[in-house]
Design an enzyme around this catalytic site. Structure first.
Site, mmCIF file in Angstrom:
data_model
loop_
_atom_site.group_PDB
_atom_site.id
_atom_site.type_symbol
_atom_site.label_atom_id
_atom_site.label_comp_id
_atom_site.label_asym_id
_atom_site.label_seq_id
_atom_site.Cartn_x
_atom_site.Cartn_y
_atom_site.Cartn_z
ATOM 1 N N HIS A 152 1.947 -8.935 0.435
ATOM 2 C CA HIS A 152 2.633 -7.999 -0.294
ATOM 3 C C HIS A 152 2.708 -8.761 -0.996
ATOM 4 C CE1 HIS A 152 6.956 -9.118 0.128
ATOM 5 N NE2 HIS A 152 6.260 -10.205 1.583
ATOM 6 N N CYS A 153 3.889 -8.194 -2.818
ATOM 7 C CA CYS A 153 4.455 -9.089 -3.751
ATOM 8 C C CYS A 153 5.352 -7.958 -3.746
ATOM 9 C CB CYS A 153 3.162 -8.451 -5.050
ATOM 10 S SG CYS A 153 2.645 -7.014 -5.366
ATOM 11 N N SER A 154 6.079 -7.499 -4.614
ATOM 12 C CA SER A 154 7.374 -6.568 -4.940
ATOM 13 C C SER A 154 7.278 -5.657 -5.539
ATOM 14 C CB SER A 154 8.416 -7.350 -6.593
ATOM 15 O OG SER A 154 8.415 -8.604 -6.707
#
Length: 259
Positions: A152-154
């Site tokens: 994941h990222c943001s």
């Protein structure tokens, strides 16, 4: 799955990459590979479901600015790995602080610059050293590390979006299905909209200047694949010469994730 179609309503872009068919007629296994937006905001109501996915490896693609500000909630028994794919000191990488500075935000994103910024992000995800190292690490971890795995990222749409496109393409999923999966993020940006609208107000930028950064567009993904061809000549060359992935890793990835 919940009634609203979200596996985790408090992380609305958390989803399974399983179920995609490949050109050779195989299928990506369910329950082994998940993509997501940020995992700091898992609610108490969602915690049991989150722990119940059997996540054994969590790969955080965010910069240290983001990780330090909003640390992940790591499922019980999971390994955590910070695998950056973006130069943390590049312009725009420290996104929250940039938007907090009205003059810098206006220069960076005002008057149509946000769209140009996004195309630049996707070019960098293909060629920058941090991106090449990070995405190689992601693929190797998916091929050989413990599963199930979530990365994941943001917002779970750009850095994660290219990671998902890369993995699905390596598995033999055709471009149309890859793009459709990528665009699904647009239906799952409630959390992103909330904090981006706050940042927009604080920066003094009108929403139309910020909006290109809040959604994915097929043109963004197309530009990344186009940059692959421009720089490396083909996707296969990008895999070998850019990412430096071995044939053994790719074989392990397919054997593990395809049925």
């Amino acid at each position: 799955m919940t009634n609203d179609g979200f596996l985790l309503p408090s992380a609305p872009n958390f989803r399974d990459l399983g179920g995609h068919r490949t050109r050779e007629g195989r299928t990506v296994r369910d329950g082994l590979l998940y993509r997501s937006d940020a995992l700091h905001s898992i609610s108490e109501q969602d915690r049991a479901a989150y722990d119940g996915f059997g996540i054994r490896q969590l790969i955080d693609l965010r910069t240290h600015h983001e990780r330090d500000r909003l640390p992940d909630l790591v499922p019980e028994g999971a390994e955590y790995a910070a695998v950056g794919v973006q130069n943390a000191e590049a312009p725009g990488a420290n996104f929250v602080d940039l938007l907090a500075d009205r003059e810098r935000a206006r220069k960076a994103f005002g008057n149509g610059a946000a769209e140009r910024f996004m195309f630049g992000v996707y070019r960098d995800l293909v060629t920058e050293d941090e991106a090449l190292d990070g995405y190689r690490d992601l693929v190797e971890r998916a091929a050989k590390g413990p599963t199930a795995l979530v990365f994941h990222c943001s917002a779970g749409k750009d850095r994660t979006g290219w990671g998902a496109a890369l993995l699905l393409t390596l598995l033999g999923v055709d471009r149309g299905a890859v793009t459709a999966d990528y665009l699904t993020s647009n239906e799952r940006q409630a959390n992103t909209d909330h904090w981006m609208r706050q940042l927009s107000r604080h920066s003094g930028l009108p929403w139309e200047d910020v909006e290109p950064m809040t959604r994915v567009r097929a043109e963004y993904l197309d530009s990344a694949f186009g940059h692959v061809d421009e720089v490396y000549g083909s996707f296969d060359n990008y895999v070998v010469d850019g990412l430096k992935l071995s044939g053994g890793t790719l074989e392990s990835l397919r054997e593990r994730l395809l049925v």
